[in-house]
Design an enzyme around this catalytic site. Structure first.
Site, PDB file in Angstrom:
ATOM      1  N   SER A   1       0.734  -1.225   0.041  1.00  0.00           N
ATOM      2  CA  SER A   1       0.005  -0.095  -0.074  1.00  0.00           C
ATOM      3  C   SER A   1       0.979   1.128  -0.149  1.00  0.00           C
ATOM      4  O   SER A   1       2.006   0.956   0.390  1.00  0.00           O
ATOM      5  CB  SER A   1      -0.679   0.294   1.166  1.00  0.00           C
ATOM      6  OG  SER A   1      -1.221   1.269   1.570  1.00  0.00           O
TER       7      SER A   1
ATOM      8  N   TYR B   1      -2.904  -1.132  10.253  1.00  0.00           N
ATOM      9  CA  TYR B   1      -2.665  -1.106   8.902  1.00  0.00           C
ATOM     10  C   TYR B   1      -1.425  -0.711   8.212  1.00  0.00           C
ATOM     11  O   TYR B   1      -0.761  -1.594   7.494  1.00  0.00           O
ATOM     12  CB  TYR B   1      -4.119  -0.634   8.129  1.00  0.00           C
ATOM     13  CG  TYR B   1      -4.001  -0.714   6.607  1.00  0.00           C
ATOM     14  CD1 TYR B   1      -4.363  -1.973   5.976  1.00  0.00           C
ATOM     15  CD2 TYR B   1      -3.493   0.401   5.773  1.00  0.00           C
ATOM     16  CE1 TYR B   1      -4.536  -2.088   4.632  1.00  0.00           C
ATOM     17  CE2 TYR B   1      -3.569  -0.096   4.458  1.00  0.00           C
ATOM     18  CZ  TYR B   1      -4.354  -0.826   3.967  1.00  0.00           C
ATOM     19  OH  TYR B   1      -4.295  -1.252   2.670  1.00  0.00           O
TER      20      TYR B   1
HETATM   21  N1  LIG Z   1      -8.437  -0.529  -2.180  1.00  0.00           N
HETATM   22  C1  LIG Z   1      -7.556   0.265  -1.905  1.00  0.00           C
HETATM   23  O1  LIG Z   1      -7.736   1.452  -2.176  1.00  0.00           O
HETATM   24  C2  LIG Z   1      -6.208  -0.333  -1.360  1.00  0.00           C
HETATM   25  C3  LIG Z   1      -5.142   0.586  -1.345  1.00  0.00           C
HETATM   26  C4  LIG Z   1      -3.914  -0.141  -1.106  1.00  0.00           C
HETATM   27  C5  LIG Z   1      -3.821  -1.591  -0.795  1.00  0.00           C
HETATM   28  N2  LIG Z   1      -4.800  -2.159  -0.882  1.00  0.00           N
HETATM   29  C6  LIG Z   1      -4.622  -3.531  -0.640  1.00  0.00           C
HETATM   30  O2  LIG Z   1      -5.198  -4.316  -1.521  1.00  0.00           O
HETATM   31  C7  LIG Z   1      -5.669  -5.555  -1.181  1.00  0.00           C
HETATM   32  C8  LIG Z   1      -7.128  -5.716  -1.510  1.00  0.00           C
HETATM   33  O3  LIG Z   1      -7.906  -4.838  -1.112  1.00  0.00           O
HETATM   34  P1  LIG Z   1      -9.230  -4.242  -1.639  1.00  0.00           P
HETATM   35  O4  LIG Z   1      -9.635  -2.881  -1.701  1.00  0.00           O
HETATM   36  O5  LIG Z   1      -9.606  -5.194  -2.818  1.00  0.00           O
HETATM   37  O6  LIG Z   1     -10.278  -4.827  -0.657  1.00  0.00           O
HETATM   38  P2  LIG Z   1     -11.540  -6.161  -0.330  1.00  0.00           P
HETATM   39  O7  LIG Z   1     -12.065  -6.016   0.926  1.00  0.00           O
HETATM   40  O8  LIG Z   1     -12.353  -5.874  -1.460  1.00  0.00           O
HETATM   41  O9  LIG Z   1     -10.684  -7.531  -0.630  1.00  0.00           O
HETATM   42  C9  LIG Z   1      -9.892  -7.931   0.348  1.00  0.00           C
HETATM   43  C10 LIG Z   1     -10.167  -9.458   0.367  1.00  0.00           C
HETATM   44  O10 LIG Z   1      -9.615 -10.167   1.359  1.00  0.00           O
HETATM   45  C11 LIG Z   1     -10.284 -11.134   1.666  1.00  0.00           C
HETATM   46  N3  LIG Z   1      -9.871 -11.616   3.216  1.00  0.00           N
HETATM   47  C12 LIG Z   1     -10.454 -11.061   4.558  1.00  0.00           C
HETATM   48  N4  LIG Z   1      -9.886 -11.845   5.553  1.00  0.00           N
HETATM   49  C13 LIG Z   1      -9.569 -12.874   5.033  1.00  0.00           C
HETATM   50  C14 LIG Z   1      -8.956 -14.164   5.568  1.00  0.00           C
HETATM   51  N5  LIG Z   1      -8.862 -14.369   6.787  1.00  0.00           N
HETATM   52  N6  LIG Z   1      -8.249 -15.081   4.637  1.00  0.00           N
HETATM   53  C15 LIG Z   1      -8.457 -15.040   3.452  1.00  0.00           C
HETATM   54  N7  LIG Z   1      -8.886 -13.837   2.519  1.00  0.00           N
HETATM   55  C16 LIG Z   1      -9.374 -12.965   3.332  1.00  0.00           C
HETATM   56  C17 LIG Z   1     -11.984 -10.403   1.960  1.00  0.00           C
HETATM   57  O11 LIG Z   1     -12.892 -11.718   1.750  1.00  0.00           O
HETATM   58  C18 LIG Z   1     -11.792  -9.734   0.703  1.00  0.00           C
HETATM   59  O12 LIG Z   1     -12.310 -10.491  -0.548  1.00  0.00           O
HETATM   60  C19 LIG Z   1      -5.620  -5.571   0.296  1.00  0.00           C
HETATM   61  O13 LIG Z   1      -4.547  -6.226   0.992  1.00  0.00           O
HETATM   62  C20 LIG Z   1      -5.653  -4.104   0.846  1.00  0.00           C
HETATM   63  O14 LIG Z   1      -5.042  -3.692   1.909  1.00  0.00           O
HETATM   64  C21 LIG Z   1      -6.080  -1.586  -1.457  1.00  0.00           C
END
Ligand SMILES: NC(=O)c1ccc[n+]([C@@H]2O[C@H](COP(=O)([O-])OP(=O)(O)OC[C@H]3O[C@@H](n4cnc5c(N)ncnc54)[C@H](O)[C@@H]3O)[C@@H](O)[C@H]2O)c1
Length: 261
Positions: free
Chosen positions: A151, A164
């Site tokens: 991130s 986080y």
């Molecule tokens: N959306 C953003 O702006 C953003 C920015 C930077 C980083 N990220 C990172 O990208 C990744 C995806 O984020 P996103 O925005 O798609 O979020 P999201 O919530 O849509 O996806 C996260 C996924 O992780 C799964 N998850 C949660 N707990 C779990 C577990 N115990 N075992 C297996 N899977 C599990 C959830 O079911 C979900 O499908 C994350 O690591 C997030 O921190 C997102």
């Protein structure tokens, strides 16, 4: 050789098997589709069954190969079961993407210890466990590649996301350390650090004022689209285009990190 043939030779993933943990989420699902469109068989691994099935169906709608498996990334036994299942379906795993992630926002003095543990266990310990389980398989199988999702908070402070940000800084540093260890063992390990994307987690955490501020500080003044992560991912996982890339990260953040320094 035509342009298409050259690009296919550089970035194509035909015959490769990719497991995407957290593959049913907003960013994970887009990355699964990108890997599948490049020719990989994608195993979508996620904690919730309906979301997992929906993500698999989106890939099948593209006429690409996909399977779904349930995983809890905080449990070594669950990760081992997913590896066993993936090997049963496809023989071996070439690519692992660690995309599961959760967040919690609060002022520092109010940050509950149980939320710290919850976030750390999924975001950082989960990556450690999955890299260990799948990394062992890849080393024994003679090669593979791992992409961990960090991130902007892997590099920068952002208010109210203490656990986080600590977990994502850990993911980047763990990536570099595992890459160092795996360097001579044929397994490349890299990190993608996304900026701000439209996702449920952001909607819950960021009020209008903060979104305004983030957009002002993002040189491209907009959210990323989940599909915009795919190019970086294909470069890093490609056995040809990414063959000498390990232990590094790609920021896909509209310039947010660069503008900070
Ligand atoms: N959306 C953003 O702006 C953003 C920015 C930077 C980083 N990220 C990172 O990208 C990744 C995806 O984020 P996103 O925005 O798609 O979020 P999201 O919530 O849509 O996806 C996260 C996924 O992780 C799964 N998850 C949660 N707990 C779990 C577990 N115990 N075992 C297996 N899977 C599990 C959830 O079911 C979900 O499908 C994350 O690591 C997030 O921190 C997102």
């Amino acid at each position: 050789m035509s342009v298409e043939q050259y690009l296919d030779a550089m970035f194509g993933l035909k015959g490769q098997v990719a497991v995407v943990i957290g593959g049913a989420g907003v960013l994970g699902s887009a990355m699964c589709q990108g890997l599948a469109r490049a020719g990989a068989h994608v195993v979508v691994a996620d904690v919730t069954e309906p979301a997992c099935t929906a993500a698999v169906n989106k890939i099948k709608d593209l006429n690409c190969g996909a399977s779904g498996v349930i995983i809890d990334v905080t449990s070594r036994a669950s990760i081992e079961a997913v590896l066993a299942k993936a090997r049963e379906i496809t023989g071996r795993v070439n690519i692992l993407v660690n995309c599961a992630g959760v967040n919690h926002g609060s002022d520092f003095l109010d940050h509950p210890e149980e939320k710290w543990d919850f976030v750390m266990n999924i975001n950082l310990k989960g990556v450690f466990l999955a890299c260990q389980v799948f990394g062992k398989h890849m080393v024994e199988a003679g090669g593979g590649t791992i992409v961990n999702i960090g991130s902007v908070t892997s590099h920068l402070p952002l208010s109210r996301v203490f656990g986080y940000a600590a977990s994502k800084a850990g993911v980047l540093n763990l990536t570099r350390n595992i890459a160092h260890d795996f360097g001579a063992k044929g397994v490349r390990v890299n990190c993608i650090c996304p900026g701000f994307f439209p996702a449920e987690q952001n909607r819950k955490l960021l009020d209008e004022k903060r979104v305004d501020s983030i957009m002002r500080h993002t040189p491209m003044h907009r959210y990323g689209e989940p599909e915009e992560l795919v190019g970086a991912l294909l470069l890093l996982v490609s056995p040809k285009a990414g063959s000498f890339i390990t232990g590094t990260h790609v920021n896909v953040d509209g310039g947010f990190t660069a503008a900070w320094f």
